[in-house]
Every structure is written in C-alpha cells, then in structure tokens.
Write an enzyme that holds these catalytic residues in place. Structure first.
Site, PDB file in Angstrom:
ATOM      1  N   GLU A 134      16.892  13.965  76.844  1.00  0.00           N
ATOM      2  CA  GLU A 134      16.866  15.029  77.640  1.00  0.00           C
ATOM      3  C   GLU A 134      17.623  14.773  78.840  1.00  0.00           C
ATOM      4  O   GLU A 134      17.122  14.087  79.755  1.00  0.00           O
ATOM      5  CB  GLU A 134      15.709  16.025  77.641  1.00  0.00           C
ATOM      6  CG  GLU A 134      15.264  16.541  76.500  1.00  0.00           C
ATOM      7  CD  GLU A 134      14.140  17.529  76.682  1.00  0.00           C
ATOM      8  OE1 GLU A 134      13.797  18.020  77.606  1.00  0.00           O
ATOM      9  OE2 GLU A 134      13.312  17.767  75.983  1.00  0.00           O
ATOM     10  N   CYS A 145       7.601   7.936  77.182  1.00  0.00           N
ATOM     11  CA  CYS A 145       6.840   7.690  78.473  1.00  0.00           C
ATOM     12  C   CYS A 145       5.753   7.111  78.239  1.00  0.00           C
ATOM     13  O   CYS A 145       4.906   7.690  77.209  1.00  0.00           O
ATOM     14  CB  CYS A 145       6.981   8.738  79.307  1.00  0.00           C
ATOM     15  SG  CYS A 145       6.217   8.474  81.260  1.00  0.00           S
ATOM     16  N   CYS A 147       0.388  11.251  81.060  1.00  0.00           N
ATOM     17  CA  CYS A 147      -0.311  12.464  81.824  1.00  0.00           C
ATOM     18  C   CYS A 147      -0.661  13.261  80.780  1.00  0.00           C
ATOM     19  O   CYS A 147       0.073  13.807  80.029  1.00  0.00           O
ATOM     20  CB  CYS A 147       0.663  12.818  82.737  1.00  0.00           C
ATOM     21  SG  CYS A 147       1.273  11.664  84.201  1.00  0.00           S
ATOM     22  N   CYS A 183       9.224  20.416  80.121  1.00  0.00           N
ATOM     23  CA  CYS A 183       9.651  19.075  80.125  1.00  0.00           C
ATOM     24  C   CYS A 183       9.619  18.177  78.672  1.00  0.00           C
ATOM     25  O   CYS A 183       8.392  18.175  78.159  1.00  0.00           O
ATOM     26  CB  CYS A 183       9.097  18.313  81.156  1.00  0.00           C
ATOM     27  SG  CYS A 183       8.905  18.885  82.762  1.00  0.00           S
TER      28      CYS A 183
HETATM   29  N1  SAH Z   1       7.127   9.944  85.816  1.00  0.00           N
HETATM   30  C1  SAH Z   1       7.664  10.529  87.089  1.00  0.00           C
HETATM   31  C2  SAH Z   1       8.956  11.435  86.556  1.00  0.00           C
HETATM   32  C3  SAH Z   1       8.980  12.164  85.470  1.00  0.00           C
HETATM   33  S1  SAH Z   1       7.906  13.548  85.308  1.00  0.00           S
HETATM   34  C4  SAH Z   1       6.767  11.348  87.683  1.00  0.00           C
HETATM   35  O1  SAH Z   1       5.436  11.413  87.139  1.00  0.00           O
HETATM   36  O2  SAH Z   1       6.804  11.969  88.802  1.00  0.00           O
HETATM   37  C5  SAH Z   1       8.820  14.589  86.518  1.00  0.00           C
HETATM   38  C6  SAH Z   1       7.693  15.585  86.849  1.00  0.00           C
HETATM   39  O3  SAH Z   1       7.463  16.750  85.995  1.00  0.00           O
HETATM   40  C7  SAH Z   1       6.285  15.177  87.379  1.00  0.00           C
HETATM   41  O4  SAH Z   1       6.006  15.823  88.729  1.00  0.00           O
HETATM   42  C8  SAH Z   1       5.548  15.902  86.256  1.00  0.00           C
HETATM   43  O5  SAH Z   1       4.235  16.036  86.557  1.00  0.00           O
HETATM   44  C9  SAH Z   1       6.121  17.221  85.991  1.00  0.00           C
HETATM   45  N2  SAH Z   1       5.912  17.822  84.558  1.00  0.00           N
HETATM   46  C10 SAH Z   1       5.241  17.173  83.488  1.00  0.00           C
HETATM   47  N3  SAH Z   1       5.153  18.110  82.540  1.00  0.00           N
HETATM   48  C11 SAH Z   1       5.468  19.488  83.170  1.00  0.00           C
HETATM   49  C12 SAH Z   1       5.330  20.674  82.788  1.00  0.00           C
HETATM   50  N4  SAH Z   1       4.895  21.093  81.693  1.00  0.00           N
HETATM   51  N5  SAH Z   1       5.432  21.619  83.585  1.00  0.00           N
HETATM   52  C13 SAH Z   1       5.797  21.290  84.893  1.00  0.00           C
HETATM   53  N6  SAH Z   1       5.879  20.193  85.243  1.00  0.00           N
HETATM   54  C14 SAH Z   1       5.876  19.239  84.534  1.00  0.00           C
END
Ligand code: SAH
Length: 346
Positions: A90, A110, A114, A336
């Site tokens: 995306e 990834c 998380c 995301c």
């Molecule tokens: N791996 C990197 C970049 C990708 S994630 C990082 O962790 O920063 C980018 C951001 O989107 C991160 O801060 C992540 O925690 C957040 N994110 C992931 N899922 C999300 C969701 N469902 N709603 C809002 N932010 C989200």
C-alpha cells in the site's frame, strides 16, 4: 537485469564508468528518469543509439503497477501496488495545506509483530527494493499529474507497512535518490523515517549526514506495557532505545518525534501520561498523538475524543509539547495494512 531506479547517483556513476561511459552519463540518466519521466530508453535522445541499446539489454525502468485505486472525499489517495513478483504493497497520499505527503511502505508485510498493527499479522514476506520504494512515488506522481496539473509529491513519510531500519540499505538509497537535486529533489526536512525503535539503526542513521526527520513509535511509557504491545521492546527495552535517541539528538542536534497511539483503557490513562512526561522530559522531542484506526483483526478500541484531549492536556501541563495527528481517508480502508489484507483475502 538491473533496475535503474535502484541506483543512487554514486552507484549509477560507478556503473557508468564500468560501462566505459563518462561519469556525467549518470546525471543525464537521472534527468531522464526523474525530471523528464522517461518511460523507455528510446526517448533518451541525447544518449547515443549504441549505448541506448546496451541500456535496453541490461537495464530496466520498471515501476510498480496499480492494482487498486481508492480516493477519499478529503482527497486522500490510497493505492495498492502490484510488484513484479505479484507481491502487493500500500501507498497513501495525504493532502495537507502545506503540500502532498506520501506514506511509503518499506517491506512486504513486517516482522516487528506489534499487536495493534494489521501490517505485521502475516510477518514479513520480503524487503522492498530501492526501485520499488522510488516507484511508489513515481506512480503517485503520475496519478497526480493525471488528476491535477502541476501537483506532485512534496513530502515523504516512511511510515507505511514495514520497518525501515530492518531494510536499512535500501531505505537509505531511496532517501538519497528522492533527496538528490537531480533526483526527485524532495527536501530533507520534508522526509521523515519512522521506526519502532531499533537502537543500532537509529545510531547509524544519525551518522549519515542527512537533515531528514526521525519519528519513534513509542506507544507506551514503561517496559511492561510497551513489551505487551510491541515485540521489539523485549529485544530493545526503553533504556537502550533512549540511549540511542540521546545519541541521535547529540550527533544531529535535532529532536525526534514520538508517535503515541491511543488505545482506550490501555495506554491513555493519567498514569501513562505522567510516566510519558518523565520519560521524555529530558529529550528534545515532542509527541504526536495518533487516534487508533480500529480494525476487526484485533480488539483494541480507539480512545474517545475526550480521553485523547485529556491526555494531550496532561502532557502540555507537564511541559511536553504534543499534537494530535490529523486523520485522513476515514471513508476508505484507512487503517494501516487493511486494504492489502482485504485484497489478499486475509
Ligand atoms: N515500523 C515503523 C513504520 C511503520 S508503522 C514504525 O513502527 O514506526 C507506522 C505507524 O503506524 C506506527 O507508529 C504504528 O504504530 C502506527 N500504526 C499501526 N497500526 C495502526 C492503526 N491501526 N492505527 C493507527 N496507527 C497505527
């Protein structure tokens, strides 16, 4: 076959020398690729026919294809791109008053795991190449050219699917290309890399001599909570992360941004706000509060507006600068990694 979008200017210069060409060929090619947006080698009229034939035999100019296009009422554009091997990623364009910001994916899937994030559910399939990341912008610029004359991507956040510091070299070359004057000429201050907190990556990145921005996905102010949300914290707890951040700030004399996702009843309490103030008071950084995009792939709830504002107030009163992130594209699959998950039927 080597994709020319893979090569930052110094690598392209070396390649040209190894082809028996002058170094300047590299700049010429950069201009054809990024300024004149050539689609084929045949267009490159100031390059000799015989060298164009060599280029055709050994090199490509491939960019990803659009698999799915979505446009939201607020102008947000979300593309699902199909790569050469069929993998899908995306990329999202958000319209700010100050410009057009693209959110770049750096990996297919990834591995960071998380618990709140849909991008990591299936693990990492592979790293994106430099050319594929550059391609995300090239494709988006094409879409913009078709829709609005004169518009282009002006800001870049490496905040899509993937962990940029788990794909360090390709991301670095990507940044060099988009930042280069004869490349996409996107100013370093308009480029932000976001990491879940890999200390070695942060320290190394500090020394690259780039004036880009760095964002840290923090999401929790203590190790117990952070480890329950972010697997990476088990390997690199807050102490190590903050040592790296302090080193980064010292080397660069620049502050980082802390991203803090608000999950109802989990990390949005007064106690968490107080701990967060303690944790980052000594650093120069400020906090970007992110309203959570709910997904049916887990049970986390988005904090109510009241709680988000209360959290913001605590931070401000505690002397920590903070903002609430503006949201985009809420009428399209905004969360995301969701569009990819939907299309892949997972
Ligand atoms: N791996 C990197 C970049 C990708 S994630 C990082 O962790 O920063 C980018 C951001 O989107 C991160 O801060 C992540 O925690 C957040 N994110 C992931 N899922 C999300 C969701 N469902 N709603 C809002 N932010 C989200």
């Amino acid at each position: 076959m080597i994709n020319l979008y893979d090569l930052e200017i110094h690598k392209l210069e070396e390649l040209m020398l190894s082809e028996g060409q002058k170094k300047y060929r590299a700049t010429q090619l950069f201009i054809w690729l990024y300024d004149k947006k050539a689609k084929t080698f045949d267009e490159m009229s100031d390059i000799s026919l015989s060298f164009r034939n060599t280029l055709k035999e050994k090199y490509t100019l491939d960019i990803p294809k659009i698999h799915t296009y979505q446009k939201s009422k607020d102008g947000t554009i979300k593309l699902l791109l199909e790569l050469e091997d069929g993998a899908k990623v995306e990329t999202v364009l958000m319209r700010y008053t100050y410009g057009n910001a693209i959110c770049i994916s750096s990996q297919v899937g990834c591995n960071m795991g998380c618990t709140f994030c849909s991008s990591g559910l299936l693990g990492k399939q592979r790293n994106l190449t430099t050319a594929e990341m550059v391609g995300e912008i090239m494709v988006m610029n094409e879409v913009l050219r078709e829709e609005n004359q004169g518009q282009r991507v002006t800001h870049v956040v490496v905040m899509g699917t993937g962990e940029p510091f788990d794909n360090y070299d390709n991301v670095l070359d990507f940044i060099k290309i988009i930042n280069h004057q004869k490349g996409l000429a996107i100013g370093a201050r308009h480029i932000t890399v976001s990491t879940c907190g890999i200390p070695d990556g942060i320290k190394k990145y500090a020394k690259e001599g780039l004036q880009t921005n760095l964002a840290i996905s923090l999401h929790a102010p203590n190790d117990e909570l952070r480890s329950s949300l972010m697997k990476i914290n088990k390997a690199y707890p807050l102490k190590e992360l903050f040592e790296a951040i302090r080193e980064y700030e010292q080397v660069k004399d620049r502050r980082v941004t802390y991203e803090y996702l608000l999950l109802e009843g989990i990390n949005d309490t007064k106690e968490c706000a107080e701990q967060l103030i303690e944790l980052i008071k000594g650093t120069m950084g400020y906090v970007n509060l992110i309203p959570y995009n709910e997904t049916n792939l887990n049970s986390y709830k988005r904090s109510s507006n009241n709680r988000v504002h209360a959290f913001l107030d605590y931070l401000m009163k505690g002397g920590v600068k903070a903002t609430i992130r503006k949201e985009f594209g809420s009428d399209i699959d905004a969360a995301c990694g969701q569009l990819r998950a939907k299309v892949e039927g997972k």
